[in-house]
Design a protein around this motif. Structure first.
Motif, PDB file in Angstrom:
ATOM      1  N   PHE A 234     -46.449  20.854  30.905  1.00 19.59           N
ATOM      2  CA  PHE A 234     -47.481  20.876  32.151  1.00 19.59           C
ATOM      3  C   PHE A 234     -48.525  19.975  32.261  1.00 19.59           C
ATOM      4  CE2 PHE A 234     -50.948  22.720  34.285  1.00 19.59           C
ATOM      5  CZ  PHE A 234     -50.533  23.173  35.508  1.00 19.59           C
ATOM      6  N   TRP A 237     -46.754  16.622  33.358  1.00 25.26           N
ATOM      7  CA  TRP A 237     -46.244  16.850  34.938  1.00 25.26           C
ATOM      8  C   TRP A 237     -47.609  16.884  35.902  1.00 25.26           C
ATOM      9  CZ3 TRP A 237     -42.690  21.429  33.724  1.00 25.26           C
ATOM     10  CH2 TRP A 237     -41.581  21.287  33.083  1.00 25.26           C
ATOM     11  N   THR A 238     -48.436  17.373  35.377  1.00 24.18           N
ATOM     12  CA  THR A 238     -49.565  17.637  36.161  1.00 24.18           C
ATOM     13  C   THR A 238     -50.531  16.078  36.359  1.00 24.18           C
ATOM     14  OG1 THR A 238     -50.177  19.738  35.471  1.00 24.18           O
ATOM     15  CG2 THR A 238     -51.846  18.439  36.522  1.00 24.18           C
ATOM     16  N   LEU A 241     -48.273  13.695  38.425  1.00 26.64           N
ATOM     17  CA  LEU A 241     -48.567  14.310  39.919  1.00 26.64           C
ATOM     18  C   LEU A 241     -49.736  13.713  40.487  1.00 26.64           C
ATOM     19  CD1 LEU A 241     -47.254  15.895  42.334  1.00 26.64           C
ATOM     20  CD2 LEU A 241     -48.283  17.975  41.543  1.00 26.64           C
ATOM     21  N   GLY A 253     -44.847  18.490  45.128  1.00 23.61           N
ATOM     22  CA  GLY A 253     -44.629  18.461  43.762  1.00 23.61           C
ATOM     23  C   GLY A 253     -45.723  19.753  43.171  1.00 23.61           C
ATOM     24  N   SER A 254     -46.741  19.694  43.754  1.00 21.59           N
ATOM     25  CA  SER A 254     -47.663  20.832  43.527  1.00 21.59           C
ATOM     26  C   SER A 254     -47.353  22.161  43.661  1.00 21.59           C
ATOM     27  CB  SER A 254     -49.146  20.623  44.218  1.00 21.59           C
ATOM     28  OG  SER A 254     -49.009  20.610  45.779  1.00 21.59           O
ATOM     29  N   LEU A 257     -44.912  22.783  40.439  1.00 19.05           N
ATOM     30  CA  LEU A 257     -45.678  22.999  39.401  1.00 19.05           C
ATOM     31  C   LEU A 257     -46.108  24.181  39.099  1.00 19.05           C
ATOM     32  CD1 LEU A 257     -46.225  21.276  36.993  1.00 19.05           C
ATOM     33  CD2 LEU A 257     -48.283  20.462  37.944  1.00 19.05           C
TER      34      LEU A 257
END
Length: 523
Positions: A234, A237-238, A241, A253-254, A257
């Motif tokens: 996470f 990925w965050t 993004l 994308g948010s 997620l």
């Protein structure tokens, strides 16, 4: 020859000369007046027969003897033929029978010098000594020797008897020592086997607990690692993004997620070292207590036939037996019992947390109203259903164990000193010196064999069986009662004076479900 013989008869035994003014003593012997007066100044007995003379005895002159002595003195010596030269007399047949100084017979014994003397010696060297006739001295010494001989013979007989007794005692000591060493070796061998089994069992229990705790810890560890991996993903990925420059891509994308879920509380592994040792500590404490127990210092006196210390209960009753499958099967229904203090007779003393009872001659001061007037005590537990087993250790014979309904009489009935098995409400096993007896409703059945000191009782209320076992040296059934039990049954016991009975406990003994309320106080 006749004249010489006459002169010898007229010779004074003191001066060995012809009498001078002869006098006569009360015993009849004659002596010169001066000689006997001089003699009696230091003595009180006759020089010849040793008869006592009265003090200041009057000495009367022997007129007839004086005239005979005067005639002999006046008569010239008789002339005889010339005998010529003295012939060789030859060797003296008994040279020790005459005095070496005077040549006279040794008729007297001088006690002062301890030697045989003649009458001439009594005038010279032994005049003031203590003297007796030789045969009188012999008689006295013979009597002394015979008495001494009798004493020595009696001493020899006594010594032989003592020697035989000592040899017999030595043989008994040797035999007793061998038997005792064999018994102790057997006890310790069985004890070591039991301890080794307990050791293995304890290690196995620790290993099982460790495996379970480590499995639980591994499961929690895998959960934590999964959460950390999800959190790391996470985070990546965050971060990616956030670095996106295109607004449309960022917004889309948010929405896709999603953060990882909450971790939740951590479940620690279930591991308690003290809990693992509790059972082992209890077992070892009870075992050490049994081995080191020397008895109550105020206990009953030892029996006359019993010369050793009071016996401790068999410690092996607390540990699994490696040899008897039947006993292991009975242990599946083992019950740890305790005595009811309120039921104990005033001569019965409870100890070791009400697990041991001892019969003493001195009664206790205070007793409960419901206590037995007989030498009996019952257990605090009772059973009305199911199957139950317990073991007891007795110090000696002449004890009774059994079960009874609650209405068992507390007072004496009839000539017996106990009432276990004497009526319809109790069943008992009486252990005597050389046998055992099974009692119920006043009827007795004599059993074969002699039970040991470790006994077991199996009560199966479902099938209506009450079985008594002897557990030493091997498990064997003594007797089984068959009955329909309609009321709760209390274990009950009777003891003779000086006896001790111990309820054996097993640490792993547990009550089956449903009996907690019925059999209160069991552990």
């Amino acid at each position: 020859m006749a004249q010489q013989l006459l002169q010898e008869k007229l010779t004074c035994a003191i001066c060995l000369e012809l009498y001078q003014d002869p006098v006569t003593l009360s015993c009849g012997h004659n002596f010169c007046a001066d000689c006997i007066r001089d003699w009696l100044r230091s003595r009180v007995e006759c020089p010849e027969c040793r008869e006592l003379c009265p003090a200041r005895a009057e000495l009367r002159r022997n007129v007839a003897l004086s005239d005979v002595v005067a005639v002999v003195r006046a008569e010239p010596p008789a002339a005889g033929p010339d005998p010529g030269p003295d012939p060789d007399p030859g060797p003296d047949p008994d040279p020790g029978a005459r005095c070496p100084l005077h040549g006279r017979p040794l008729e007297l014994f001088c006690r002062t010098e301890g030697r045989c003397v003649c009458s001439a010696c009594t005038v010279g060297d032994c005049r003031l000594h203590e003297r007796v006739l030789l045969d009188a001295e012999r008689r006295e010494r013979e009597a002394q020797l015979r008495a001494t001989l009798e004493v020595t013979r009696q001493q020899a007989t006594q010594a032989e008897s003592q020697l035989q007794g000592l040899q017999q005692r030595s043989s008994q000591i040797q035999s007793s020592a061998c038997n005792l060493a064999s018994m102790v070796s057997g006890k310790f061998s069985r004890l070591l086997q039991a301890l080794e089994m307990r050791h293995i069992k304890a290690l196995q229990a620790i290993e099982v607990a460790k495996t379970q705790a480590l499995a639980q810890a591994q499961e929690e560890e895998q959960r934590l690692r999964g959460h950390l991996e999800a959190t790391a993903a996470f985070d990546r990925w965050t971060q990616d993004l956030l670095e996106q420059s295109d607004d449309r891509t960022f917004v889309q994308g948010s929405q896709l997620l999603a953060p990882p879920g909450p971790l939740g509380p951590l479940t620690p592994p279930q591991w308690d070292a003290d809990q693992q040792l509790d059972g082992l500590k209890e077992f070892l404490n009870q075992l050490c207590g049994l081995l080191l127990d020397n008895g109550d210092p105020h206990g009953a006196p030892a029996e006359a036939a019993d010369l050793g210390p009071p016996e401790t209960p068999d410690a092996l009753a607390l540990v699994p037996s490696p040899v008897c499958p039947l006993r292991r099967k009975l242990w599946q229904n083992y019950r740890n019992l305790t005595f009811d203090p309120g039921s104990a007779n005033r001569h019965l003393y409870l100890s070791r947390q009400d697990q041991r009872v001892e019969h003493r001659r001195e009664p206790r001061g205070l007793v409960e109203p419901g206590s037995f007037e007989l030498w009996q005590v019952q257990c605090a537990q009772s059973f009305q259903s199911g199957r139950h087993y317990w073991e007891v250790h007795t110090s000696n014979h002449l004890v009774t164990l059994g079960v009874a309904y609650p209405d068992l009489a507390r007072h004496k009935l009839g000539p017996y000193t106990d009432n276990i098995g004497r009526g319809p409400s109790s069943w008992g096993l009486c252990v005597q010196e050389d046998s055992a007896q099974a009692w119920h409703n006043g009827e007795v059945q004599r059993l074969r064999g002699v039970p040991g000191k470790l006994l077991g009782v199996d009560l199966d209320l479902t099938s209506g069986c009450l079985t008594f076992y002897s557990l030493e040296p091997e498990t064997q059934c003594l007797h089984t009662f068959h009955a329909i039990f309609t009321q709760p049954l209390h274990p009950v016991f009777w003891l003779l004076e000086g006896r001790t009975l111990t309820l054996c406990h097993r640490p792993e003994a547990r009550l089956p479900p449903g009996l907690q309320e019925e059999a209160s106080g069991l552990s």
